[in-house]
Design a protein around this motif. Structure first.
Motif, short mmCIF file in Angstrom:
data_model
loop_
_atom_site.label_atom_id
_atom_site.label_comp_id
_atom_site.label_asym_id
_atom_site.label_seq_id
_atom_site.Cartn_x
_atom_site.Cartn_y
_atom_site.Cartn_z
N ARG A 12 64.81 -6.15 66.16
CA ARG A 12 63.28 -5.40 65.60
C ARG A 12 62.47 -6.07 67.07
O ARG A 12 61.35 -5.53 66.84
CB ARG A 12 63.17 -5.23 64.35
CG ARG A 12 63.87 -5.67 63.41
CD ARG A 12 63.84 -5.26 61.99
NE ARG A 12 64.36 -4.60 61.85
CZ ARG A 12 64.38 -4.35 60.24
NH1 ARG A 12 62.82 -4.67 59.41
NH2 ARG A 12 64.95 -3.17 59.23
N GLU A 13 61.88 -7.45 67.15
CA GLU A 13 61.09 -7.71 67.97
C GLU A 13 61.27 -7.37 69.64
O GLU A 13 60.71 -6.83 70.08
CB GLU A 13 62.00 -9.19 68.65
CG GLU A 13 61.15 -9.58 66.96
CD GLU A 13 61.65 -11.31 67.33
OE1 GLU A 13 61.77 -11.89 68.55
OE2 GLU A 13 61.50 -12.33 66.23
N PHE A 14 62.80 -6.85 69.60
CA PHE A 14 63.21 -6.48 71.32
C PHE A 14 62.93 -5.00 71.72
O PHE A 14 62.25 -4.46 71.87
CB PHE A 14 65.19 -6.64 71.14
CG PHE A 14 64.96 -5.68 72.86
CD1 PHE A 14 64.99 -5.54 73.80
CD2 PHE A 14 66.50 -4.92 73.34
CE1 PHE A 14 64.85 -5.47 75.33
CE2 PHE A 14 66.91 -4.25 73.82
CZ PHE A 14 66.11 -4.06 74.57
N LEU A 15 62.51 -3.99 70.12
CA LEU A 15 63.02 -2.27 70.00
C LEU A 15 61.20 -2.65 69.87
O LEU A 15 60.94 -1.29 70.38
CB LEU A 15 63.56 -2.06 69.19
CG LEU A 15 64.73 -1.21 68.63
CD1 LEU A 15 65.40 -1.22 67.98
CD2 LEU A 15 65.40 -0.72 70.51
N LYS A 16 60.31 -3.62 69.52
CA LYS A 16 59.17 -3.48 69.28
C LYS A 16 58.42 -3.31 70.54
O LYS A 16 57.62 -2.87 71.24
CB LYS A 16 58.53 -4.45 68.30
CG LYS A 16 57.12 -3.97 68.37
CD LYS A 16 56.43 -5.31 67.41
CE LYS A 16 57.12 -5.22 66.20
NZ LYS A 16 56.28 -6.80 65.13
N GLU A 17 59.61 -3.83 71.56
CA GLU A 17 58.37 -4.15 73.03
C GLU A 17 58.95 -3.60 74.09
O GLU A 17 59.44 -3.57 75.28
CB GLU A 17 58.84 -5.81 73.63
CG GLU A 17 59.96 -6.14 73.71
CD GLU A 17 60.18 -7.25 73.97
OE1 GLU A 17 60.96 -7.98 74.59
OE2 GLU A 17 59.03 -8.30 73.37
N SER A 18 60.30 -2.59 73.48
CA SER A 18 60.97 -1.24 74.53
C SER A 18 60.43 -0.13 74.12
O SER A 18 59.79 0.52 73.51
CB SER A 18 62.98 -1.49 73.90
OG SER A 18 62.85 -3.00 74.36
N ASP A 19 60.77 0.67 75.54
CA ASP A 19 60.69 2.09 75.77
C ASP A 19 61.85 3.09 75.02
O ASP A 19 63.16 3.14 75.58
CB ASP A 19 60.62 2.42 77.19
CG ASP A 19 60.02 3.80 77.32
OD1 ASP A 19 60.22 4.82 76.38
OD2 ASP A 19 59.89 3.97 78.42
N LEU A 20 62.04 2.92 74.05
CA LEU A 20 62.26 4.41 73.36
C LEU A 20 62.94 5.14 73.84
O LEU A 20 64.51 5.78 74.25
CB LEU A 20 62.40 4.51 72.06
CG LEU A 20 61.86 3.46 71.08
CD1 LEU A 20 61.46 4.59 69.94
CD2 LEU A 20 63.05 2.49 71.12
N ASN A 21 62.37 5.70 74.92
CA ASN A 21 62.64 7.10 75.69
C ASN A 21 64.10 6.51 76.75
O ASN A 21 64.98 7.58 77.67
CB ASN A 21 61.70 8.00 76.67
CG ASN A 21 61.25 8.14 75.45
OD1 ASN A 21 61.30 9.37 74.91
ND2 ASN A 21 59.75 7.89 75.29
N THR A 22 64.28 4.95 77.08
CA THR A 22 65.54 4.85 77.74
C THR A 22 66.01 3.79 77.34
O THR A 22 67.31 3.17 78.05
CB THR A 22 63.98 4.08 79.27
OG1 THR A 22 63.63 2.88 78.96
CG2 THR A 22 63.47 4.88 79.96
N THR A 23 65.53 2.98 76.91
CA THR A 23 66.54 1.68 75.93
C THR A 23 67.57 2.74 75.31
O THR A 23 67.70 3.75 74.23
CB THR A 23 65.95 1.17 74.78
OG1 THR A 23 64.75 0.81 75.27
CG2 THR A 23 66.75 0.33 74.37
N THR A 24 68.95 2.71 75.67
CA THR A 24 69.77 2.35 74.22
C THR A 24 70.33 1.77 73.59
O THR A 24 69.92 0.55 73.81
CB THR A 24 71.44 3.11 75.58
OG1 THR A 24 71.69 1.98 76.07
CG2 THR A 24 70.29 4.40 76.45
#
Length: 228
Positions: A12-24
């Motif tokens: 969740r920490e990683f996803l919070k700082e990630s771009d959901l358009n490019t993260t898989t």
């Protein structure tokens, strides 16, 4: 040994700082492997389910924020109608506070949704839906984020949330056909949904197409036999 709770917290920490358009999901898994120094190949399904949980929580939070904003707007409007012209400065200040409060939610919900539709990558990449989910949503392909959004829109439209615990969903006939239960909580629902959302080139899609072809061939054979 890393516990599931530690994996979830870091995910969740990683996803919070990630771009959901490019993260898989694969990127998330590799990042977790790097952070904890372990192989998480056997945790692929678990990580995918937890990503869905995160996306659903984000959507739920955005919806709640929008509802709160609507209430603030209503209160500001009522106050504005009851205030004399001499209090115009106070009204302006209240309006400014309301606008400032609204800004973050817009950035996190509608703004992101518009960007999602334009880019369509990462978790917003279009996926194949199972026949059951296709029947409910009326489309054969959709991004995971949009599936979550539309499922919750359906739940709210049909007023299917338990009034005593809004995270518990009372399944009507279509949801019962999809999940196979009469009620389900939001976390179980995410786990169940993941079984109905497939990559376009997944084995599940190939299996479904093969089954459909077999049924078609069988129907044609039976039709030919009847003709004889």
């Amino acid at each position: 040994m890393v516990s599931d709770s530690e994996l979830i917290a870091r995910l969740r920490e990683f996803l919070k700082e990630s771009d959901l358009n490019t993260t898989t999901t694969a990127i998330v898994r590799r990042r977790l492997e790097e952070d904890f120094g372990i192989d998480l190949s056997e945790k692929k399904k678990f990580i995918r389910e937890q990503v869905d949980v995160y996306l659903q929580i984000q959507f739920e939070n955005a919806e709640e924020e929008e509802q709160e904003q609507d209430k603030d707007d209503q209160m500001a409007k009522i106050k504005s109608e009851e205030t004399d012209d001499s209090d115009s400065d106070v009204e302006e200040e209240e309006s400014e506070r309301t606008r400032n409060k609204r800004a973050p939610a817009k950035k996190g919900s509608k703004g992101v949704n518009n960007e999602v539709k334009r880019r369509g990558g990462g978790f917003n990449k279009v996926c194949r839906l199972s026949p059951q989910l296709q029947k409910l949503l009326g489309v054969p392909e959709l991004a995971r984020t949009e599936v979550v959004k539309q499922i919750w829109a359906y739940i709210r439209e049909k007023n299917l949330q338990d009034p005593d615990n809004k995270k518990n969903i009372i399944c009507d006939e279509p949801l019962n056909a999809l999940f196979g239960v009469h009620s389900i909580d939001m976390f179980q629902m995410n786990k169940a949904l993941s079984k109905h959302i497939w990559p376009l080139d997944s084995d599940e899609v190939v299996s479904v197409k093969s089954t459909e072809k077999e049924k078609q061939h069988k129907h044609e054979r039976e039709g030919g036999m009847d003709g004889k």
